[in-house]
Design a protein around this motif. Structure first.
Motif, PDB file in Angstrom:
ATOM      1  N   LEU A  76       0.806  -1.222   0.000  1.00  0.00           N
ATOM      2  CA  LEU A  76       0.000   0.000   0.000  1.00  0.00           C
ATOM      3  C   LEU A  76       0.840   1.273   0.000  1.00  0.00           C
ATOM      4  O   LEU A  76       0.571   2.175  -0.808  1.00  0.00           O
ATOM      5  CB  LEU A  76      -0.996  -0.028   1.164  1.00  0.00           C
ATOM      6  CG  LEU A  76      -2.092  -1.092   1.029  1.00  0.00           C
ATOM      7  CD1 LEU A  76      -2.847  -1.273   2.325  1.00  0.00           C
ATOM      8  CD2 LEU A  76      -3.025  -0.751  -0.122  1.00  0.00           C
ATOM      9  N   PHE A 133     -10.239  -1.283  -3.552  1.00  0.00           N
ATOM     10  CA  PHE A 133      -9.899  -0.722  -2.240  1.00  0.00           C
ATOM     11  C   PHE A 133     -11.111  -0.379  -1.373  1.00  0.00           C
ATOM     12  O   PHE A 133     -11.064  -0.558  -0.164  1.00  0.00           O
ATOM     13  CB  PHE A 133      -8.999   0.495  -2.405  1.00  0.00           C
ATOM     14  CG  PHE A 133      -7.620   0.160  -2.923  1.00  0.00           C
ATOM     15  CD1 PHE A 133      -7.183  -1.146  -3.059  1.00  0.00           C
ATOM     16  CD2 PHE A 133      -6.749   1.154  -3.283  1.00  0.00           C
ATOM     17  CE1 PHE A 133      -5.919  -1.456  -3.524  1.00  0.00           C
ATOM     18  CE2 PHE A 133      -5.473   0.866  -3.748  1.00  0.00           C
ATOM     19  CZ  PHE A 133      -5.060  -0.439  -3.878  1.00  0.00           C
ATOM     20  N   GLN A 147      -3.861   3.431   5.321  1.00  0.00           N
ATOM     21  CA  GLN A 147      -2.960   3.274   4.181  1.00  0.00           C
ATOM     22  C   GLN A 147      -3.742   3.117   2.876  1.00  0.00           C
ATOM     23  O   GLN A 147      -3.325   3.630   1.837  1.00  0.00           O
ATOM     24  CB  GLN A 147      -2.023   2.086   4.386  1.00  0.00           C
ATOM     25  CG  GLN A 147      -0.953   2.355   5.403  1.00  0.00           C
ATOM     26  CD  GLN A 147      -0.027   1.162   5.601  1.00  0.00           C
ATOM     27  OE1 GLN A 147      -0.363   0.034   5.297  1.00  0.00           O
ATOM     28  NE2 GLN A 147       1.165   1.446   6.110  1.00  0.00           N
ATOM     29  N   ILE A 148      -4.859   2.427   2.935  1.00  0.00           N
ATOM     30  CA  ILE A 148      -5.690   2.294   1.738  1.00  0.00           C
ATOM     31  C   ILE A 148      -6.217   3.670   1.322  1.00  0.00           C
ATOM     32  O   ILE A 148      -6.137   4.051   0.151  1.00  0.00           O
ATOM     33  CB  ILE A 148      -6.851   1.301   1.964  1.00  0.00           C
ATOM     34  CG1 ILE A 148      -6.310  -0.115   2.181  1.00  0.00           C
ATOM     35  CG2 ILE A 148      -7.811   1.334   0.779  1.00  0.00           C
ATOM     36  CD1 ILE A 148      -7.351  -1.114   2.670  1.00  0.00           C
ATOM     37  N   THR A 205      -3.965   6.093  -0.639  1.00  0.00           N
ATOM     38  CA  THR A 205      -3.727   5.890  -2.070  1.00  0.00           C
ATOM     39  C   THR A 205      -4.675   6.717  -2.931  1.00  0.00           C
ATOM     40  O   THR A 205      -4.368   6.983  -4.101  1.00  0.00           O
ATOM     41  CB  THR A 205      -3.869   4.400  -2.466  1.00  0.00           C
ATOM     42  OG1 THR A 205      -5.231   3.980  -2.278  1.00  0.00           O
ATOM     43  CG2 THR A 205      -2.927   3.514  -1.678  1.00  0.00           C
TER      44      THR A 205
END
Length: 193
Positions: free
Chosen positions: A47, A66, A96-97, A100
């Protein structure tokens, strides 16, 4: 193997930059969530590499891959006590996802296909419900607009994917279908806070 971790990360990062995260995830799936293969390792370590090396990718990656992971881990978090180490781990993966998203919104190749009314509406509801993600979501929305206004300096992407007329049509698409609703949501959120 540990002595080559940095080189491996550089190689995977270059692959993400060159091929896009969607292609890398076909070869190295995250293996997280409901579809995780039992007895196989998860790859949450991918990630940050995706976050740091993504531009000109497909926004559909976030929507298709995601968002279901976010939903999966948030449902797990709801069932765990606040002191749980597992809870902190799952929350880190969710963060963390989410991290992105702004990078996947930098001049996505599939803007007009993926940035639908449904997705814009989902982001709007996230702005209301996920206070801690407002900054990330606003950054993503800003990237969608700004990346279509700035000239593309990467000649490969400029000639193949983003000539001036594509950028202009992307901005036209955003202004006619999405911008008004998202702006009103942002004004409401601003008034609330």
């Amino acid at each position: 193997f540990n002595q080559y971790v940095s080189e491996c990360e550089q190689f995977i990062g270059a692959s993400i930059q060159g091929l896009g995260p969607e292609q890398v995830l076909k070869v190295l799936p995250l293996n997280l969530g409901e579809n995780a293969i039992p007895n196989d390792h998860g790859r949450a370590w991918l990630l940050p590499l995706i976050r740091d090396n993504t531009k000109y990718a497909e926004l559909s990656t976030f929507i298709r891959d995601f968002i279901p992971l976010i939903t999966f881990f948030e449902s797990k978090c709801e069932k765990l006590p606040e002191e749980s180490i597992e809870l902190k781990l799952f929350q880190t993966v969710v963060d963390q996802i989410w991290s992105t998203l702004p990078h996947l919104c930098w001049l996505p190749k599939d803007l007009t296909q993926s940035f639908t009314n449904e997705f814009a509406s989902e982001l709007s509801s996230f702005l209301y419900s996920k206070v801690d993600m407002r900054n990330t979501i606003c950054h993503a929305l800003r990237n969608i607009v700004m990346s279509n206004q700035e000239p593309v300096v990467d000649l490969i992407y400029k000639e193949d994917f983003f000539p001036e007329e594509v950028l202009a049509s992307n901005l036209q698409y955003l202004s006619q279908t999405k911008a008004t609703n998202n702006l009103s949501v942002l004004f409401n959120v601003f008034a609330e806070t």
